[in-house]
Design a protein around this motif. Structure first.
Motif, PDB file in Angstrom:
ATOM      1  N   SER A 222       0.819  -1.216   0.000  1.00 46.42           N
ATOM      2  CA  SER A 222       0.000   0.000   0.000  1.00 46.42           C
ATOM      3  C   SER A 222       0.854   1.267   0.000  1.00 46.42           C
ATOM      4  N   SER A 223       2.013   1.213   0.664  1.00 40.86           N
ATOM      5  CA  SER A 223       2.891   2.386   0.707  1.00 40.86           C
ATOM      6  C   SER A 223       3.444   2.713  -0.682  1.00 40.86           C
ATOM      7  N   SER A 224       3.792   1.688  -1.443  1.00 34.91           N
ATOM      8  CA  SER A 224       4.291   1.890  -2.804  1.00 34.91           C
ATOM      9  C   SER A 224       3.183   2.409  -3.717  1.00 34.91           C
ATOM     10  N   ARG A 225       1.958   1.874  -3.510  1.00 35.82           N
ATOM     11  CA  ARG A 225       0.819   2.359  -4.302  1.00 35.82           C
ATOM     12  C   ARG A 225       0.545   3.829  -4.015  1.00 35.82           C
ATOM     13  N   SER A 226       0.615   4.174  -2.728  1.00 33.39           N
ATOM     14  CA  SER A 226       0.369   5.563  -2.321  1.00 33.39           C
ATOM     15  C   SER A 226       1.426   6.502  -2.891  1.00 33.39           C
ATOM     16  N   LYS A 227       2.681   6.065  -2.888  1.00 33.61           N
ATOM     17  CA  LYS A 227       3.768   6.883  -3.426  1.00 33.61           C
ATOM     18  C   LYS A 227       3.615   7.079  -4.929  1.00 33.61           C
ATOM     19  N   ALA A 228       3.234   6.024  -5.634  1.00 37.90           N
ATOM     20  CA  ALA A 228       3.041   6.117  -7.084  1.00 37.90           C
ATOM     21  C   ALA A 228       1.872   7.040  -7.422  1.00 37.90           C
ATOM     22  N   PHE A 229       0.796   6.940  -6.664  1.00 35.88           N
ATOM     23  CA  PHE A 229      -0.376   7.785  -6.921  1.00 35.88           C
ATOM     24  C   PHE A 229      -0.087   9.245  -6.600  1.00 35.88           C
ATOM     25  N   SER A 230       0.642   9.496  -5.503  1.00 35.05           N
ATOM     26  CA  SER A 230       0.925  10.876  -5.096  1.00 35.05           C
ATOM     27  C   SER A 230       1.769  11.612  -6.132  1.00 35.05           C
ATOM     28  N   SER A 231       2.590  10.858  -6.875  1.00 27.95           N
ATOM     29  CA  SER A 231       3.421  11.489  -7.901  1.00 27.95           C
ATOM     30  C   SER A 231       2.590  11.957  -9.095  1.00 27.95           C
ATOM     31  N   CYS A 232       1.340  11.481  -9.185  1.00 29.49           N
ATOM     32  CA  CYS A 232       0.461  11.844 -10.298  1.00 29.49           C
ATOM     33  C   CYS A 232      -0.700  12.738  -9.889  1.00 29.49           C
ATOM     34  N   SER A 233      -1.017  12.793  -8.583  1.00 30.69           N
ATOM     35  CA  SER A 233      -2.221  13.481  -8.134  1.00 30.69           C
ATOM     36  C   SER A 233      -2.212  14.970  -8.444  1.00 30.69           C
ATOM     37  N   SER A 234      -1.066  15.628  -8.255  1.00 28.23           N
ATOM     38  CA  SER A 234      -0.985  17.070  -8.536  1.00 28.23           C
ATOM     39  C   SER A 234      -1.233  17.343 -10.014  1.00 28.23           C
ATOM     40  N   HIS A 235      -0.649  16.502 -10.851  1.00 27.34           N
ATOM     41  CA  HIS A 235      -0.828  16.669 -12.290  1.00 27.34           C
ATOM     42  C   HIS A 235      -2.285  16.480 -12.691  1.00 27.34           C
ATOM     43  N   LEU A 236      -2.967  15.529 -12.072  1.00 27.62           N
ATOM     44  CA  LEU A 236      -4.377  15.286 -12.364  1.00 27.62           C
ATOM     45  C   LEU A 236      -5.238  16.484 -11.974  1.00 27.62           C
ATOM     46  N   MET A 237      -4.917  17.122 -10.866  1.00 30.72           N
ATOM     47  CA  MET A 237      -5.663  18.304 -10.431  1.00 30.72           C
ATOM     48  C   MET A 237      -5.475  19.456 -11.411  1.00 30.72           C
ATOM     49  N   VAL A 238      -4.237  19.669 -11.860  1.00 29.80           N
ATOM     50  CA  VAL A 238      -3.945  20.734 -12.820  1.00 29.80           C
ATOM     51  C   VAL A 238      -4.649  20.461 -14.147  1.00 29.80           C
ATOM     52  N   LEU A 239      -4.630  19.202 -14.583  1.00 32.45           N
ATOM     53  CA  LEU A 239      -5.327  18.811 -15.808  1.00 32.45           C
ATOM     54  C   LEU A 239      -6.819  19.130 -15.734  1.00 32.45           C
ATOM     55  N   SER A 240      -7.431  18.809 -14.612  1.00 28.48           N
ATOM     56  CA  SER A 240      -8.867  19.046 -14.440  1.00 28.48           C
ATOM     57  C   SER A 240      -9.186  20.533 -14.510  1.00 28.48           C
ATOM     58  N   LEU A 241      -8.365  21.354 -13.871  1.00 32.98           N
ATOM     59  CA  LEU A 241      -8.576  22.801 -13.884  1.00 32.98           C
ATOM     60  C   LEU A 241      -8.469  23.359 -15.294  1.00 32.98           C
ATOM     61  N   PHE A 242      -7.417  22.947 -15.994  1.00 30.57           N
ATOM     62  CA  PHE A 242      -7.138  23.520 -17.315  1.00 30.57           C
ATOM     63  C   PHE A 242      -8.155  23.074 -18.359  1.00 30.57           C
ATOM     64  N   TYR A 243      -8.299  21.773 -18.508  1.00 27.35           N
ATOM     65  CA  TYR A 243      -9.155  21.253 -19.583  1.00 27.35           C
ATOM     66  C   TYR A 243     -10.643  21.477 -19.312  1.00 27.35           C
ATOM     67  N   GLY A 244     -11.026  21.509 -18.042  1.00 27.60           N
ATOM     68  CA  GLY A 244     -12.436  21.734 -17.726  1.00 27.60           C
ATOM     69  C   GLY A 244     -12.939  23.051 -18.272  1.00 27.60           C
ATOM     70  N   THR A 245     -12.180  24.133 -18.048  1.00 29.22           N
ATOM     71  CA  THR A 245     -12.600  25.453 -18.519  1.00 29.22           C
ATOM     72  C   THR A 245     -12.368  25.634 -20.019  1.00 29.22           C
ATOM     73  N   VAL A 246     -11.256  25.120 -20.528  1.00 30.20           N
ATOM     74  CA  VAL A 246     -10.942  25.289 -21.949  1.00 30.20           C
ATOM     75  C   VAL A 246     -11.981  24.594 -22.828  1.00 30.20           C
ATOM     76  N   ILE A 247     -12.356  23.377 -22.468  1.00 34.93           N
ATOM     77  CA  ILE A 247     -13.346  22.644 -23.250  1.00 34.93           C
ATOM     78  C   ILE A 247     -14.691  23.372 -23.225  1.00 34.93           C
ATOM     79  N   PHE A 248     -15.046  23.909 -22.066  1.00 38.11           N
ATOM     80  CA  PHE A 248     -16.310  24.645 -21.957  1.00 38.11           C
ATOM     81  C   PHE A 248     -16.325  25.867 -22.875  1.00 38.11           C
ATOM     82  N   ILE A 249     -15.192  26.570 -22.938  1.00 38.68           N
ATOM     83  CA  ILE A 249     -15.139  27.816 -23.707  1.00 38.68           C
ATOM     84  C   ILE A 249     -15.062  27.560 -25.197  1.00 38.68           C
ATOM     85  N   TYR A 250     -14.194  26.641 -25.633  1.00 36.60           N
ATOM     86  CA  TYR A 250     -13.855  26.568 -27.051  1.00 36.60           C
ATOM     87  C   TYR A 250     -14.464  25.406 -27.822  1.00 36.60           C
TER      88      TYR A 250
END
Length: 310
Positions: free
Chosen positions: A229-257
């Motif tokens: 579980s510790s290795s799974r958590s470490k692997a996921f944490s390395s991607c979680s920030s990127h997933l949040m940024v992706l959601s912010l960016f693409y969510g608004t861009v897709i809505f607008i354009y």
């Protein structure tokens, strides 16, 4: 009606046709802009000065911070001026230069986020080959490719829109020279221009979205197969920030354009546009700084060194 030319100018209305508190909006935007610069400069400095952050993930993150600062600077200073004056003019050439750099930096950010997803895929799914696959040559080639593709995309948009005729109604119902608002302002037929722009934009975003989706599906499958579980958590944490940024960016861009111009609402779009042009560039740095232990430690060390020198 007389058409505008290189010596003509447009009027950026921003929010001057809406009821709002000028002082509050100006102060809020100024604080956000200052935080954008401060957070991203601190993040870039930490990446440059900390040897432990000299990895592909932080290389791309540093480039993303540079793009975020530039992206915000394309629109915010002019918007602050417009709020103070209640509407300000921008030359025909200045308007298209602003649009060129806006599309350039927006496209580059989108491509960088896709590259970062691919980087996370290699790191999680191919850890033993990661260093050899994502070497300095590959990183620089990817970064240069992002800028070249962004430049070509921006040139295409700018050229198409510059060929349209713009008549005496020169009021841009936005706080910057946006593709959609200029299409609405043209007094010539925009059918072909819309077809080219939205087809190219949709295909580009779909390709990038598929790359991101495939990368994260493979990442998820790899994480599920991890036994501890510790290795799974470490692997996921390395991607979680990127997933949040992706959601912010693409969510608004897709809505607008990614929609027809018939659904265009200038008032609502101006508000939503602030999310990805002003707020997201600030939040990106905070998301990566607050959710990443390596970055937090590097920033603390950099700040403490600054205090010790003073």
């Amino acid at each position: 009606m007389d058409t505008v030319n290189l010596t003509s100018s447009f009027i950026l209305l921003a929010f001057s046709d809406l009821h709002y508190n000028h002082a509050v909006l100006f102060s809020t935007l100024l604080v956000i802009y200052a935080l954008t610069w401060t957070a991203n400069i601190l993040l870039i400095s930490s990446i440059i000065l900390s040897p432990q952050l000299h990895t592909p993930m932080y290389f791309f993150l540093g480039n993303l911070s540079v793009v975020d600062i530039s992206f915000s600077t394309v629109t915010v200073p002019k918007l602050l001026s417009t709020i103070l004056r209640g509407g300000t003019s921008i030359s025909f050439l200045g308007c298209f230069l602003q649009m060129y750099f806006f599309v350039l930096l927006g496209t580059n950010e989108s491509l960088l986020l896709s590259v970062m997803a691919f980087d996370r895929y290699l790191a999680v799914c191919m850890p033993l080959r990661y260093v050899s696959l994502m070497n300095d040559r590959v990183m620089n080639l990817m970064n240069i490719s992002c800028w070249m593709a962004s430049s070509l995309n921006s040139l295409l948009h700018t050229y198409i829109l510059s060929q349209l005729k713009y008549c005496e109604d020169r009021l841009v119902h936005h706080f910057f020279c946006d593709v959609t608002s200029l299409l609405k302002l043209s007094c010539s037929s925009t059918t072909l221009a819309e077809l080219l722009i939205y087809t190219e934009g949709s295909v580009s975003i779909i390709i990038q979205f598929l790359l991101i989706l495939i990368s994260y599906v493979r990442i998820a499958m790899s994480i599920i197969r991890i036994k501890t579980s510790s290795s799974r958590s470490k692997a996921f944490s390395s991607c979680s920030s990127h997933l949040m940024v992706l959601s912010l960016f693409y969510g608004t861009v897709i809505f607008i354009y990614i929609r027809p111009s018939s659904d265009y609402s200038s008032q609502y779009d101006r508000i939503v546009s602030m999310a990805y042009t002003i707020i997201t560039p600030m939040l990106n740095a905070f998301i990566y700084s607050l959710r990443n232990q390596d970055v937090k430690q590097a920033m603390k060390k950099l700040i403490m060194q600054g205090f010790s020198l003073s």
